[in-house]
Structure formats: C-alpha cells, structure tokens
Scaffold this active site. Structure first.
Site, PDB file in Angstrom:
ATOM      1  N   PRO A  47      88.564 -90.335  55.925  1.00  0.00           N
ATOM      2  CG  PRO A  47      87.278 -92.123  56.719  1.00  0.00           C
ATOM      3  CD  PRO A  47      88.554 -91.801  55.982  1.00  0.00           C
TER       4      PRO A  47
ATOM      5  CD  GLU B 224      89.896 -87.179  64.920  1.00  0.00           C
ATOM      6  OE1 GLU B 224      89.955 -87.070  66.161  1.00  0.00           O
ATOM      7  OE2 GLU B 224      90.789 -86.789  64.144  1.00  0.00           O
TER       8      GLU B 224
ATOM      9  CG  LEU C 298     105.040 -75.764  43.888  1.00  0.00           C
ATOM     10  CD1 LEU C 298     106.010 -75.578  42.734  1.00  0.00           C
ATOM     11  CD2 LEU C 298     104.338 -74.457  44.216  1.00  0.00           C
TER      12      LEU C 298
ATOM     13  CD  GLU D 192      82.415 -77.162  51.202  1.00  0.00           C
ATOM     14  OE1 GLU D 192      82.180 -76.308  52.093  1.00  0.00           O
ATOM     15  OE2 GLU D 192      81.990 -78.321  51.236  1.00  0.00           O
TER      16      GLU D 192
ATOM     17  N   GLY E 142      84.829 -73.239  55.779  1.00  0.00           N
ATOM     18  CA  GLY E 142      83.720 -72.815  56.611  1.00  0.00           C
ATOM     19  C   GLY E 142      82.789 -71.828  55.941  1.00  0.00           C
TER      20      GLY E 142
ATOM     21  CD  GLU F  32      81.593 -72.670  59.971  1.00  0.00           C
ATOM     22  OE1 GLU F  32      80.995 -73.194  59.013  1.00  0.00           O
ATOM     23  OE2 GLU F  32      82.820 -72.811  60.149  1.00  0.00           O
TER      24      GLU F  32
ATOM     25  CE  LYS G 165      83.695 -62.589  51.989  1.00  0.00           C
ATOM     26  NZ  LYS G 165      82.966 -61.505  52.709  1.00  0.00           N
TER      27      LYS G 165
END
Length: 495
Positions: free
Chosen positions: A192, A194, A260, A266, A268, A398, A468
């Site tokens: 998870p 930090e 590989l 998932e 920004g 962002e 993208k």
C-alpha cells in the site's frame, strides 16, 4: 444519503490505532530491519500511529509465502464456488466492521466519514461480492477445427500478483486488485501507499477472518523507492497491478517489461467536463462541483477541467463563484463535512504551486485560491479559476486537488478537441439534453469512461481504466477477471 446513514456516520469516532506490523503467511510480524514510519493524521498534522518499514528480506518472505500458497494451499485448485463463498464472507465482514473501516480510512486519508461509509466502504464490500459471483463463471470453450481432434481452452490463474496502490482511495483501489486476483485463484503481495497503509492492514485481518488461507494475501508496508521497486523487480512476481501517477507508472511498466510480466496500469487523469448550450444548468453545475471536490479533488477520474459553451460561460462562472464557497470544508469526522484535508503536506504544496502558476498565466480566481487554516491540518479552499488558455499548465497538467478551471468554447468540434488535448484519457463527461449529441460526443472523447449528465457514476460491474498516458488494462467488470487469468489451449487428437 438517507437519515439512517447520516445517523450512523455521526457515531464514528476517531480511532485509536495500534502500531502496524507486516502481514506475511497469515501472521503478524515486525519488519526484519525493525524500522518504523510515522503515519500522519492529515486533519491535524499529528502522528496517528507508526507502521513497519519492510526491507528486501521481508519482501522475499512475503513472495515466498504467496508462492507456497499458490503451489500448495489448493487456493488455485479450489472450485470457483468455494472461493466465492470466502469472498462473500469478506463482503459480509466489511459491512459488519464498517465503523472500524470508516474510522481508519477517514483518520488516515482525511476522508469525510459520511462519504467514506457510502462510497469507500460500500464499494469495497460490493467489489468482493461482485468478484465472488465472477469466480463462479470462469470457464473455457470448445473450438471446432478441421483437424480430427477435441480442442478446448482453459482459463487459469497467473500465479503471484504484486499489487501497488496509491494514497487517495486505499480501500477501494486495493479491493479492485485483490478481489479479482483472488477470485481467479491467484495469490497476492500488496504494497500500500506509504502515507495511507492502515486500511490495507485492517483488510488483511478481515480476509483472514473470512477464511482466506495463509499466504494467499500478504501485506508489506514501506516506501515506494525501497519496497515498491523491489516488488516490481522481484523474480517471484508473475503480474503487476499498479495504480498511481503517470510518471511512476511509466517506470513501473518499464521495469515489469524487462521481465515480460503482464501489467495493469491505472494512472493519472485530467478529465474534461463539457457543458453544452442545451444542458440543464442547475444539474450541470451540481455535477461540476461534485466532479472536482469529491475526495478533496484527489481523484484520478475527477473533472478538474470544465468546458462551457460561450453562451453560458459567465452564468456558469457566476453560479460557481456563489456556490463553491458554501461547500462544507472541515473535520472529516463531522458528518456535515463534504471536503476534508489533503492527504499530506506535499500534496497541499503541489496544489498551491499550480494555483500560483495559474495566476501568472492570467487565470481569474473566482473562488478559493488559498489554504484554510484549520486545526493544523492540510486544508485548501475549493478553488475555481476562469479565463485560462488551453495551453496553460494548470489546464494541461494534473493538479490533483480541489481546483476547477473553467474555459469557454463555441462549437461541438472545438469542445471535443479541447477535451482531447491533454496527454490523459481516464475519464470524460458531458452535459446535454440532446440524446444524439450524447452518443456522438461520447464516441469521440478519448477516455476509458464517459459520463453523461452526471459525474463519477461507478459500479463494480462497470470497467474503468485509461487510454493514452492514463494507462492500460481495466479494473472492475468481467474485464478485470480476464486481466488475472491466462488462456491455455488443449488439443487432443481423435485420429
């Protein structure tokens, strides 16, 4: 939110949280290096508790436990219906222990308790229940081929999954990886964020209580540069599931690519929210506010860019200037709070920097634009910035905070071009009363999910993910289960 839910939310109190340990092979243990990391309450800036800082030896132990569980515990060979029973129990326990989860997530992340209950905790329970149903649907198919044979396919688990999750939705974004991975028969090592690891440790306890065998889920806390990097490079990890920034995601994908390893990324987002001239203005403004203040703007699928038809532009800017300052900001344990603190000082500083840049670029601050001094916490007033050009950094990059930029457009094609002009493509949305336009524009928007006449309509059955630089692969829906399985073909000669 119903009255009963509001009353329940008001009963949640700040938790007393014991110092955290690592969860490896079904046991709680201290980090081998005996290191500790402070976990900060973002509403006060004070230390909430400490967690263990894992090192390479701890990670090796976690991966070994996951590998042994995959090979020997029978989890992968267990009928999907049996795995489903256990995952359904996870959902039941989440609902029963909702107050604990709400208190933990709210204290650690700064989420308002009212929203945390009906969004974060409810979504986590639903994700385990949905994946329990999916676990019973894993199947192959027979194939008719001209060779005299019986040909069929099998869907099989990948092995040991390394899950790396971010600070903003710890409970939801860990569930969106762990639940489908376990449903498919994999085992998991979870790292998870930090800053916000506490609900991950509580969920390890909940999964063990539900009957998930030892070693099937392991949780190692620590920094991204040490534990996260080691997890990406570990030869015992068969797949990486990552949610985080595009910059770190690009590095994570490159490292996994060297070996590989399949990845789900998932990353920004910087979604555009288009208001056409035929929109229901009251609903559009409500959706726009929800789209940028939800989770204090720390939402990769938030709507920080509002594009408004020129005929409505000044009316919308005026309405936002009047409404946004009235959105309740404050203590996340107050059930009336809608906007809590930022999750940390560095996140707050980033928002301040972008607002400064926007002012330099000619932006007009019509609401907010500054810190909110409150109890020593990391609060920022919800901010609306008008009149920026489309090449502004505050538009193109962002910000990841409670900041909304408002721009005008003249034509539908111009609106679509502006919406698609950033490197991101996680979410997008539009407000219109024209059904044909809704379908037409949705098809043109470069995003993994498009919302029409509302924002953030999400459900475990609806896949989400990016295009993208917002990543690849999908979480939620049956598509998520596909990401945690591999296809094997079997051809038996009948000659």
């Amino acid at each position: 939110m119903s009255l009963s839910e509001e009353q329940n939310a008001s009963t949640v109190r700040r938790p007393h949280i014991e110092p955290g340990r690592l969860f490896i092979d079904g046991e709680w243990r201290e980090a081998d290096a005996k290191g500790r990391r402070d976990v900060i309450d973002p509403s006060t800036g004070q230390v909430l508790t400490t967690v263990a800082e894992a090192d390479a030896a701890d990670l090796d132990a976690a991966v070994a436990a996951a590998r042994k569980a995959f090979d020997e515990s029978g989890w992968a060979q267990l009928p999907g219906r049996e795995r489903a029973r256990i995952l359904n129990r996870v959902g039941d326990i989440i609902r029963r222990r909702a107050d604990e989860l709400v208190a933990t997530e709210s204290a650690n992340v700064g989420k308002p308790v009212s929203l945390c209950r009906v969004v974060d905790v409810a979504t986590a329970a639903e994700e385990y229940e949905y994946c329990a149903a999916l676990a019973q649907t894993i199947e192959g198919s027979t194939r008719q081929i001209p060779i005299p044979s019986h040909a069929y396919t099998r869907r099989e688990p990948l092995g040991v999954v390394g899950a790396i999750t971010p600070f903003n939705f710890p409970l939801i974004l860990s569930s969106s990886k762990i639940a489908p991975a376990l449903a498919a028969g994999n085992t998991v090592v979870h790292k998870p964020a930090e800053d916000t690891p506490l609900s991950a440790l509580l969920m390890a306890e909940i999964l063990a209580e539900a009957g998930v065998p030892n070693g099937v889920l392991n949780v190692v806390t620590g920094s991204g540069t040490a534990v996260g990097e080691a997890l990406l490079r570990h030869p015992g990890i068969d797949k990486v599931a990552f949610t985080g920034s595009t910059k770190i995601g690009r590095h994570a994908a490159a490292v996994a690519g060297e070996a590989l390893k399949p990845v789900t990324m998932e990353l920004g987002g910087n979604a555009a929210h288009i208001v056409f001239e035929d929109a229901d203005l009251e609903k559009a403004i409500g959706a726009a506010i929800k789209g940028f203040v939800f989770n204090t703007g720390q939402f990769c699928m938030g709507g920080p860019r509002l594009l408004v038809h020129s005929s409505l532009y000044e009316a919308v800017v005026g309405a936002l200037a009047g409404a946004v300052p009235g959105v309740p900001v404050g203590d996340p344990f107050d059930p009336a709070t809608v906007i809590g603190p930022m999750a940390g000082e560095r996140h707050l500083a980033k928002v301040e920097e972008y607002v400064r840049i926007a002012k330099e670029e000619g932006g007009r601050i019509v609401a907010g634009g500054e810190r909110l001094g409150l109890d020593g916490g990391y609060y920022y007033k919800p901010t609306v910035i008008a009149d920026l050009g489309n090449d502004s950094r505050a538009v193109q990059e962002e910000i990841f905070g409670p900041v909304l930029t408002v721009q005008s457009f003249e034509t539908e094609d111009e609106a679509v071009a502006m919406a698609n002009s950033t490197p991101y493509g996680l979410a997008s949305g539009l407000q219109t009363s024209d059904l044909a336009r809704a379908h037409r524009v949705a098809a043109k928007l470069q995003a993994g999910i498009v919302w029409v006449n509302d924002w953030a309509m999400l459900d475990p059955a609806i896949p989400f993910g990016g295009v993208k630089q917002s990543g690849f692969g999908r979480e939620y829906g049956p598509e998520a289960l596909e990401a945690y399985t591999k296809v094997k073909s079997v051809v038996i000669s009948l000659a």
